[in-house]
Design an enzyme around this catalytic site. Structure first.
Site, PDB file in Angstrom:
ATOM      1  N   LYS A 174       0.890  -1.181  -0.042  1.00 58.19           N
ATOM      2  CA  LYS A 174      -0.084  -0.040  -0.082  1.00 58.19           C
ATOM      3  C   LYS A 174       0.888   1.263  -0.052  1.00 58.19           C
ATOM      4  CE  LYS A 174      -3.472   2.584   0.812  1.00 58.19           C
ATOM      5  NZ  LYS A 174      -4.575   2.722  -0.408  1.00 58.19           N
ATOM      6  N   LEU A 212      -5.886   6.984   1.096  1.00 55.72           N
ATOM      7  CA  LEU A 212      -4.349   6.729   1.340  1.00 55.72           C
ATOM      8  C   LEU A 212      -4.238   6.408   3.068  1.00 55.72           C
ATOM      9  CD1 LEU A 212      -2.009   8.896  -0.519  1.00 55.72           C
ATOM     10  CD2 LEU A 212      -2.247   6.703  -0.813  1.00 55.72           C
ATOM     11  N   ASN A 243       4.252   6.894  -5.762  1.00 56.49           N
ATOM     12  CA  ASN A 243       2.806   7.035  -6.132  1.00 56.49           C
ATOM     13  C   ASN A 243       2.714   8.474  -6.525  1.00 56.49           C
ATOM     14  OD1 ASN A 243       0.189   7.507  -6.386  1.00 56.49           O
ATOM     15  ND2 ASN A 243      -0.438   6.564  -4.486  1.00 56.49           N
ATOM     16  N   CYS A 294      -2.268   9.546  -7.281  1.00 61.56           N
ATOM     17  CA  CYS A 294      -3.539   9.147  -6.712  1.00 61.56           C
ATOM     18  C   CYS A 294      -4.712  10.022  -6.983  1.00 61.56           C
ATOM     19  CB  CYS A 294      -3.438   9.300  -5.057  1.00 61.56           C
ATOM     20  SG  CYS A 294      -4.823   8.703  -4.288  1.00 61.56           S
ATOM     21  N   LYS A 322       4.991   5.906 -10.813  1.00 61.17           N
ATOM     22  CA  LYS A 322       3.908   5.415 -11.120  1.00 61.17           C
ATOM     23  C   LYS A 322       3.020   6.717 -11.334  1.00 61.17           C
ATOM     24  CE  LYS A 322      -0.207   2.781  -9.737  1.00 61.17           C
ATOM     25  NZ  LYS A 322      -0.916   1.782  -8.624  1.00 61.17           N
ATOM     26  N   ILE A 376      -1.266   2.132 -15.307  1.00 59.70           N
ATOM     27  CA  ILE A 376      -1.905   3.406 -14.958  1.00 59.70           C
ATOM     28  C   ILE A 376      -2.202   3.201 -13.561  1.00 59.70           C
ATOM     29  CG2 ILE A 376      -2.326   4.394 -17.128  1.00 59.70           C
ATOM     30  CD1 ILE A 376      -5.133   3.247 -16.689  1.00 59.70           C
ATOM     31  N   THR A 414      -5.514   4.492 -10.950  1.00 56.42           N
ATOM     32  CA  THR A 414      -7.056   4.521 -11.058  1.00 56.42           C
ATOM     33  C   THR A 414      -7.522   5.747 -11.809  1.00 56.42           C
ATOM     34  OG1 THR A 414      -7.413   5.342  -9.086  1.00 56.42           O
ATOM     35  CG2 THR A 414      -7.779   3.059  -9.177  1.00 56.42           C
ATOM     36  N   GLY A 454      -6.953  -3.339 -14.987  1.00 55.45           N
ATOM     37  CA  GLY A 454      -7.942  -4.216 -15.435  1.00 55.45           C
ATOM     38  C   GLY A 454      -7.583  -5.462 -15.977  1.00 55.45           C
TER      39      GLY A 454
END
Ligand SMILES: Cc1cc2nc3c(=O)[nH]c(=O)nc-3n(C[C@H](O)[C@H](O)[C@H](O)COP(=O)(O)O)c2cc1C
Length: 309
Positions: A46, A74, A126, A129, A164, A189, A191, A242
């Site tokens: 995470k 988060l 990250n 987000c 990312k 990618i 979300t 996906g």
């Protein structure tokens, strides 16, 4: 000769291309261990922030016809828990990528130092987000800031650094900035900002109103993003978005991904998804008379035809 499923991302060697995506199973060490035992070569934690975060109040995730929309906010145990997470994965001999989410260059550096000192195999930044201010997309869309963060990390951290990104108008500029600053790989990618409205209550369902869409709905967008990035940059790409069966994993690799991450697919299909996908990929490679999985990376691009093999 047996089929060779191993891939290399920068200095990170993986026995197969399957990685757990960040955030899907929260931050429980035992769940990360189960994913390694289920066949994944590596897990991504995470995203961890300096301070512990409780996240948003419920509802934080909703299933749709084609995936999930989440706004977890988060939620994570904070920097002090990084060593526990890393050690738990090491105990079952898996590779661990620590995802970090800072809001400044120095926060990213502090998080990366703790991850490196804990024995992480790589660090994923990250930068994408879609539902937390100052921690995500707003950083990833600022290519100068992306360059600065990665340059500082590159000068101070020896283990591989992955950046990312999510979908924004200038995500390719940010990918290039990350490459120029010394990133070892790009992850595409995250979300995609989305919303679900309850027609009876006539209000958005998530407490945060907006969330991030994941799952099969975003797969064609991930394929497009990986394909475009492959034409623009020369460092490895990790594809995510996906994946729910072996075909969707192979599709991302043909678009240019050197490895793939699986997130919502674990929720949709259960943890057996890793083994099912590995079996499917092996069969596909054998039917196509391909011995090494690395030979299919980017094959969908015009300049890489089958006769190159
Ligand atoms: C519940 C949930 C939590 C997530 N948390 C994170 C996170 O902490 N950090 C991050 O970089 N991505 C996070 N993601 C995004 C996933 O890592 C992944 O990029 C995205 O879900 C697309 O992949 P998928 O369609 O296979 O789920 C989260 C996704 C979900 C569904």
């Amino acid at each position: 000769m047996p089929t060779d499923l191993s891939v290399t991302i920068g200095q990170l060697q993986l026995k197969n291309p399957l990685i757990l995506a960040s955030g899907i199973l929260g931050d429980k060490p035992s769940l990360l261990q189960r994913i390694i035992k289920a066949g994944a070569a590596a897990v991504t934690t995470k995203s961890i922030t300096i301070e512990k975060r409780e996240g948003y109040s419920t509802p934080i995730i909703i299933a749709t016809d084609c995936g999930y929309i989440n706004a977890v906010g988060l939620a994570n145990p904070g920097i002090d828990k990084i060593p526990d997470l890393v050690n738990s994965v090491k105990l079952v001999k898996g590779k661990v990528i620590v995802s970090i989410a800072g809001s400044t260059v120095s926060e990213f550096l502090k998080l990366a130092e703790v991850a490196r000192n804990s024995g992480a195999d790589a660090i994923e930044l990250n930068l994408s987000c879609p539902h937390v201010k100052k921690h995500g997309l707003s950083i990833g869309m600022d290519s100068k800031l992306v360059h600065k963060i990665i340059q500082v990390l590159n000068e101070n951290i020896e283990i591989p650094i992955f950046a990312k990104f999510g979908i924004s108008d200038n995500y390719l500029t940010s990918c290039k900035a990350a490459e120029d600053a010394g990133a070892d790989a790009i992850v595409l990618i995250n979300t995609i900002r989305a919303m679900k409205i309850d027609v009876w209550i006539k209000k958005p369902v998530l407490s945060n109103k907006f969330g991030g869409l994941s799952g099969p709905a975003i797969h064609p967008i991930a394929v497009r993003a990986v394909y475009e990035a492959y034409e623009k940059i020369n460092i490895p790409i990790i594809g995510v978005g996906g994946i729910y069966n072996w075909e969707s994993a192979v599709e991302l690799m043909l678009a240019g991904a050197s490895a793939v991450q699986i997130g919502s697919g674990v929720g949709i299909r259960g943890i057996d998804i890793f083994n099912e996908i590995l079996l499917g990929i092996k069969k596909y490679l054998m039917e196509n008379k391909v011995q090494k999985i690395t030979e299919i990376i980017g094959l969908a691009h015009e300049e890489r035809k089958l006769q190159d093999l």
